[in-house]
Design a protein around this motif. Structure first.
Motif, PDB file in Angstrom:
ATOM      1  N   GLU A 193       0.851  -1.179   0.000  1.00 50.35           N
ATOM      2  CA  GLU A 193       0.000   0.000   0.000  1.00 50.35           C
ATOM      3  C   GLU A 193       0.887   1.230   0.000  1.00 50.35           C
ATOM      4  O   GLU A 193       1.799   1.356   0.812  1.00 50.35           O
ATOM      5  CB  GLU A 193      -0.866  -0.010   1.262  1.00 50.35           C
ATOM      6  N   ARG A 194       0.647   2.131  -0.905  1.00 51.72           N
ATOM      7  CA  ARG A 194       1.477   3.335  -1.009  1.00 51.72           C
ATOM      8  C   ARG A 194       0.669   4.542  -0.578  1.00 51.72           C
ATOM      9  O   ARG A 194      -0.409   4.799  -1.103  1.00 51.72           O
ATOM     10  CB  ARG A 194       1.980   3.522  -2.433  1.00 51.72           C
ATOM     11  N   LEU A 195       1.208   5.252   0.369  1.00 49.68           N
ATOM     12  CA  LEU A 195       0.569   6.454   0.856  1.00 49.68           C
ATOM     13  C   LEU A 195       1.278   7.670   0.279  1.00 49.68           C
ATOM     14  O   LEU A 195       2.496   7.658   0.094  1.00 49.68           O
ATOM     15  CB  LEU A 195       0.629   6.495   2.389  1.00 49.68           C
ATOM     16  N   PRO A 196       0.541   8.721  -0.015  1.00 46.26           N
ATOM     17  CA  PRO A 196       1.194   9.925  -0.535  1.00 46.26           C
ATOM     18  C   PRO A 196       2.085  10.550   0.533  1.00 46.26           C
ATOM     19  O   PRO A 196       1.787  10.495   1.722  1.00 46.26           O
ATOM     20  CB  PRO A 196       0.023  10.854  -0.886  1.00 46.26           C
ATOM     21  N   THR A 197       3.179  11.120   0.102  1.00 45.34           N
ATOM     22  CA  THR A 197       4.088  11.794   1.017  1.00 45.34           C
ATOM     23  C   THR A 197       3.614  13.223   1.209  1.00 45.34           C
ATOM     24  O   THR A 197       3.398  13.947   0.242  1.00 45.34           O
ATOM     25  CB  THR A 197       5.520  11.795   0.448  1.00 45.34           C
ATOM     26  N   VAL A 198       3.434  13.600   2.450  1.00 44.92           N
ATOM     27  CA  VAL A 198       2.992  14.950   2.772  1.00 44.92           C
ATOM     28  C   VAL A 198       4.074  15.606   3.604  1.00 44.92           C
ATOM     29  O   VAL A 198       4.530  15.041   4.602  1.00 44.92           O
ATOM     30  CB  VAL A 198       1.658  14.925   3.553  1.00 44.92           C
ATOM     31  N   PRO A 251      -9.357  22.848  -4.429  1.00 44.97           N
ATOM     32  CA  PRO A 251     -10.129  21.883  -3.646  1.00 44.97           C
ATOM     33  C   PRO A 251      -9.681  20.462  -3.961  1.00 44.97           C
ATOM     34  O   PRO A 251      -9.061  20.219  -4.997  1.00 44.97           O
ATOM     35  CB  PRO A 251     -11.568  22.120  -4.102  1.00 44.97           C
ATOM     36  N   PRO A 252      -9.981  19.507  -3.097  1.00 47.45           N
ATOM     37  CA  PRO A 252      -9.613  18.112  -3.385  1.00 47.45           C
ATOM     38  C   PRO A 252     -10.256  17.634  -4.693  1.00 47.45           C
ATOM     39  O   PRO A 252     -11.311  18.133  -5.089  1.00 47.45           O
ATOM     40  CB  PRO A 252     -10.192  17.338  -2.207  1.00 47.45           C
ATOM     41  N   PRO A 253      -9.635  16.684  -5.391  1.00 52.51           N
ATOM     42  CA  PRO A 253     -10.166  16.225  -6.687  1.00 52.51           C
ATOM     43  C   PRO A 253     -11.602  15.726  -6.620  1.00 52.51           C
ATOM     44  O   PRO A 253     -12.362  15.909  -7.559  1.00 52.51           O
ATOM     45  CB  PRO A 253      -9.222  15.086  -7.069  1.00 52.51           C
ATOM     46  N   ALA A 254     -12.001  15.108  -5.528  1.00 51.27           N
ATOM     47  CA  ALA A 254     -13.362  14.563  -5.437  1.00 51.27           C
ATOM     48  C   ALA A 254     -14.405  15.675  -5.504  1.00 51.27           C
ATOM     49  O   ALA A 254     -15.454  15.519  -6.120  1.00 51.27           O
ATOM     50  CB  ALA A 254     -13.525  13.769  -4.146  1.00 51.27           C
ATOM     51  N   THR A 255     -14.141  16.827  -4.891  1.00 44.70           N
ATOM     52  CA  THR A 255     -15.121  17.911  -4.913  1.00 44.70           C
ATOM     53  C   THR A 255     -15.178  18.573  -6.282  1.00 44.70           C
ATOM     54  O   THR A 255     -16.209  19.119  -6.653  1.00 44.70           O
ATOM     55  CB  THR A 255     -14.803  18.966  -3.834  1.00 44.70           C
ATOM     56  N   ARG A 256     -14.080  18.515  -7.041  1.00 43.34           N
ATOM     57  CA  ARG A 256     -14.113  19.067  -8.394  1.00 43.34           C
ATOM     58  C   ARG A 256     -14.990  18.230  -9.308  1.00 43.34           C
ATOM     59  O   ARG A 256     -15.499  18.717 -10.298  1.00 43.34           O
ATOM     60  CB  ARG A 256     -12.700  19.140  -8.966  1.00 43.34           C
ATOM     61  N   TYR A 262       3.300  24.823  -4.991  1.00 40.00           N
ATOM     62  CA  TYR A 262       2.887  24.575  -3.607  1.00 40.00           C
ATOM     63  C   TYR A 262       1.656  25.402  -3.258  1.00 40.00           C
ATOM     64  O   TYR A 262       0.692  24.894  -2.707  1.00 40.00           O
ATOM     65  CB  TYR A 262       4.039  24.899  -2.659  1.00 40.00           C
ATOM     66  N   SER A 263       1.668  26.682  -3.608  1.00 36.35           N
ATOM     67  CA  SER A 263       0.531  27.540  -3.267  1.00 36.35           C
ATOM     68  C   SER A 263      -0.711  27.175  -4.082  1.00 36.35           C
ATOM     69  O   SER A 263      -1.832  27.278  -3.594  1.00 36.35           O
ATOM     70  CB  SER A 263       0.886  29.007  -3.459  1.00 36.35           C
ATOM     71  N   ALA A 264      -0.543  26.699  -5.310  1.00 37.25           N
ATOM     72  CA  ALA A 264      -1.692  26.284  -6.115  1.00 37.25           C
ATOM     73  C   ALA A 264      -2.339  25.042  -5.525  1.00 37.25           C
ATOM     74  O   ALA A 264      -3.566  24.918  -5.539  1.00 37.25           O
ATOM     75  CB  ALA A 264      -1.255  26.024  -7.551  1.00 37.25           C
ATOM     76  N   ALA A 265      -1.537  24.145  -4.996  1.00 36.07           N
ATOM     77  CA  ALA A 265      -2.086  22.929  -4.381  1.00 36.07           C
ATOM     78  C   ALA A 265      -2.850  23.267  -3.112  1.00 36.07           C
ATOM     79  O   ALA A 265      -3.839  22.628  -2.784  1.00 36.07           O
ATOM     80  CB  ALA A 265      -0.969  21.947  -4.085  1.00 36.07           C
TER      81      ALA A 265
END
Length: 61
Positions: A11-16, A48-53, A41-44
């Motif tokens: 399982e791969r988790l995103p690096t934050v 909004p999260p991809p699901a809400t888009r 960085y500021s654009a991210a």
């Protein structure tokens, strides 16, 4: 052959990165690299999260 099992994919988790880690990373950059990394960085942070888009509503946890 029926006893053979496929290996599970890890399982791969995103690096934050934390804010301090981002600041340290940006402090090591200069010029165009600093500008592009800062904009990405500021654009991210502003998007909004991809699901809400896509119109999917997720409950807040």
């Amino acid at each position: 052959m029926d006893d053979i099992r496929r290996a599970k994919r890890p399982e791969r988790l995103p690096t934050v990165l934390s804010r301090d880690e981002v600041q340290a990373l940006l402090a090591q950059m200069s010029g165009v690299a600093w500008l592009l990394a800062g904009l990405l960085y500021s654009a991210a942070l502003a998007s909004p999260p991809p699901a809400t888009r896509c119109g999917i509503r997720l409950p807040r946890i």
